[in-house]
Design an enzyme around this catalytic site. Structure first.
Site, PDB file in Angstrom:
ATOM      1  N   ILE A  59      19.267  68.540 102.010  1.00  0.00           N
ATOM      2  CA  ILE A  59      19.092  67.121 102.287  1.00  0.00           C
ATOM      3  C   ILE A  59      20.284  66.318 101.804  1.00  0.00           C
ATOM      4  O   ILE A  59      20.737  65.389 102.481  1.00  0.00           O
ATOM      5  CB  ILE A  59      17.792  66.614 101.633  1.00  0.00           C
ATOM      6  N   ASP A  66      25.837  68.588  85.457  1.00  0.00           N
ATOM      7  CA  ASP A  66      24.439  68.986  85.302  1.00  0.00           C
ATOM      8  C   ASP A  66      23.608  67.733  85.045  1.00  0.00           C
ATOM      9  O   ASP A  66      23.751  67.087  83.998  1.00  0.00           O
ATOM     10  CB  ASP A  66      24.325  69.971  84.142  1.00  0.00           C
ATOM     11  N   ASN A  85      19.248  62.413  94.736  1.00  0.00           N
ATOM     12  CA  ASN A  85      18.671  63.510  95.505  1.00  0.00           C
ATOM     13  C   ASN A  85      18.484  64.784  94.688  1.00  0.00           C
ATOM     14  O   ASN A  85      17.602  65.581  94.982  1.00  0.00           O
ATOM     15  CB  ASN A  85      19.555  63.801  96.726  1.00  0.00           C
ATOM     16  N   SER A 122      11.923  61.054  96.404  1.00  0.00           N
ATOM     17  CA  SER A 122      10.680  61.475  95.776  1.00  0.00           C
ATOM     18  C   SER A 122      10.098  62.634  96.585  1.00  0.00           C
ATOM     19  O   SER A 122      10.836  63.480  97.094  1.00  0.00           O
ATOM     20  CB  SER A 122       9.711  60.290  95.699  1.00  0.00           C
ATOM     21  N   SER A 123       8.811  62.665  96.749  1.00  0.00           N
ATOM     22  CA  SER A 123       8.145  63.749  97.472  1.00  0.00           C
ATOM     23  C   SER A 123       6.693  63.366  97.703  1.00  0.00           C
ATOM     24  O   SER A 123       6.108  62.595  96.922  1.00  0.00           O
ATOM     25  CB  SER A 123       8.207  65.052  96.667  1.00  0.00           C
ATOM     26  N   TYR A 153       6.143  69.267  88.547  1.00  0.00           N
ATOM     27  CA  TYR A 153       6.996  68.713  89.611  1.00  0.00           C
ATOM     28  C   TYR A 153       6.381  67.445  90.201  1.00  0.00           C
ATOM     29  O   TYR A 153       7.072  66.434  90.371  1.00  0.00           O
ATOM     30  CB  TYR A 153       7.197  69.754  90.707  1.00  0.00           C
ATOM     31  N   LYS A 208       8.000  63.453  90.229  1.00  0.00           N
ATOM     32  CA  LYS A 208       8.219  62.620  91.404  1.00  0.00           C
ATOM     33  C   LYS A 208       7.428  61.313  91.328  1.00  0.00           C
ATOM     34  O   LYS A 208       7.873  60.272  91.814  1.00  0.00           O
ATOM     35  CB  LYS A 208       7.879  63.396  92.674  1.00  0.00           C
ATOM     36  N   VAL A 247      10.510  70.541 104.068  1.00  0.00           N
ATOM     37  CA  VAL A 247      11.757  70.426 104.825  1.00  0.00           C
ATOM     38  C   VAL A 247      12.400  71.803 104.857  1.00  0.00           C
ATOM     39  O   VAL A 247      12.341  72.551 103.873  1.00  0.00           O
ATOM     40  CB  VAL A 247      12.711  69.403 104.186  1.00  0.00           C
TER      41      VAL A 247
END
Length: 285
Positions: A21, A70, A104, A155-156, A169, A173, A201
């Site tokens: 992405i 990082d 991202n 985000s997600s 996870y 987000k 994705v």
């Protein structure tokens, strides 16, 4: 009449910009004239990033640089900004401005609750939450002062759909979306701040999830309006896999298109929002 690209002269920082992405976002913004700083983490991504930098320069005639940093290291985000400043400051005046930031970069490891460790928790929160916050702190002095800046967090759908194995996870987000809303208020005179929330994705990250998790996603995908496979349009591999998967995944360029929309001048009246970028798997509100 002149053919001026809408982001001509603007500088964009894209974390996790070497592949997937992030790379698609870089290609989209570069095609609109933005110069790009591509953050990446591992040594194995160096060659990929160098190739993308060359591609962006040759294809779109913009300036691009890769920066290894990082996002889980407290010094990483500031290193990205400092490197960008050294590369893009005006040679005489020293003026430096960051017009666009796309958060991202992220990491994920799905684990059942009983197997979550403190080390895993700290790793995901350091990269996914602390990293973006530190990057914003380093970037704030260099943001525009006329509301023309654009910040987009990736985000997600995991932030709100409660998928199995995503105690950590999904929480990271949700935190990203919360920070997005706070920054939209705190930085209102500098920039807009919005989030996008992809679902599955076709990237290395999703392909690396377990078959069990992908089957857990199947009923969600089946009901997503735009994830229905299209024979003759979608790649044959996705059409063939659709009965098993429930439909087709999103494509990186589709997410990039929504991000680019939020980076445009036309998005100046939109801030603090989570914008649907998942084919309707999760409607935003």
């Amino acid at each position: 009449m002149t053919n001026v690209r809408p982001l001509e002269g603007k500088l964009a920082i894209i974390t996790g910009g070497s592949r997937g992405i992030g790379a698609a976002i870089a290609r989209n913004l570069a095609s609109k004239g933005a110069s790009c700083v591509l953050g990446y983490t591992s040594d194995k991504s160096a060659q990929t990033t160098d190739q993308l930098v060359s591609e962006l320069k040759e294809t779109h005639g913009i300036t691009a640089v890769g920066v290894q940093a990082d996002m889980g290291n407290p010094n990483g985000p500031a290193h990205i900004v400092n490197t960008a400043k050294s590369q893009f400051s005006h040679p005489r005046s020293g003026k430096f401005r960051i017009d666009i930031i796309v958060h991202n970069a992220a990491v994920s490891q799905n684990l059942p609750l009983e197997e979550v460790t403190i080390e895993n928790f700290n790793w995901q929160y350091s990269v996914n939450v602390l990293g973006p916050m530190l990057l914003m702190q380093a970037a704030v002095p260099h943001l525009p002062t006329d509301r023309s800046g654009r910040v987009v967090t990736v985000s997600s759908v995991s932030s709100s759909l409660g998928f199995k194995g995503q105690t950590v996870y999904g929480g990271t987000k949700a935190a990203v979306e919360s920070m997005t809303r706070t920054w939209a208020r705190e930085l209102a005179e500098r920039c807009t701040v919005n989030a996008v929330n992809p679902g599955p994705v076709a990237t290395d990250m999703y392909n690396g999830t377990s078959t069990e998790f992908q089957q857990h996603m199947r009923p969600f995908i089946r009901t997503a309006p735009l994830m229905k496979e299209r024979e003759g349009i979608d790649p044959e591999e996705f059409v063939q896999a659709a009965p098993r998967d429930g439909g087709r995944p999103g494509y990186d360029h589709e997410i990039a298109g929504v991000v680019a929309m939020l980076c445009s001048e036309d998005a100046g009246w939109c801030t603090g929002s989570v914008v649907c970028s998942n084919g309707g798997l999760k409607f935003s509100y």
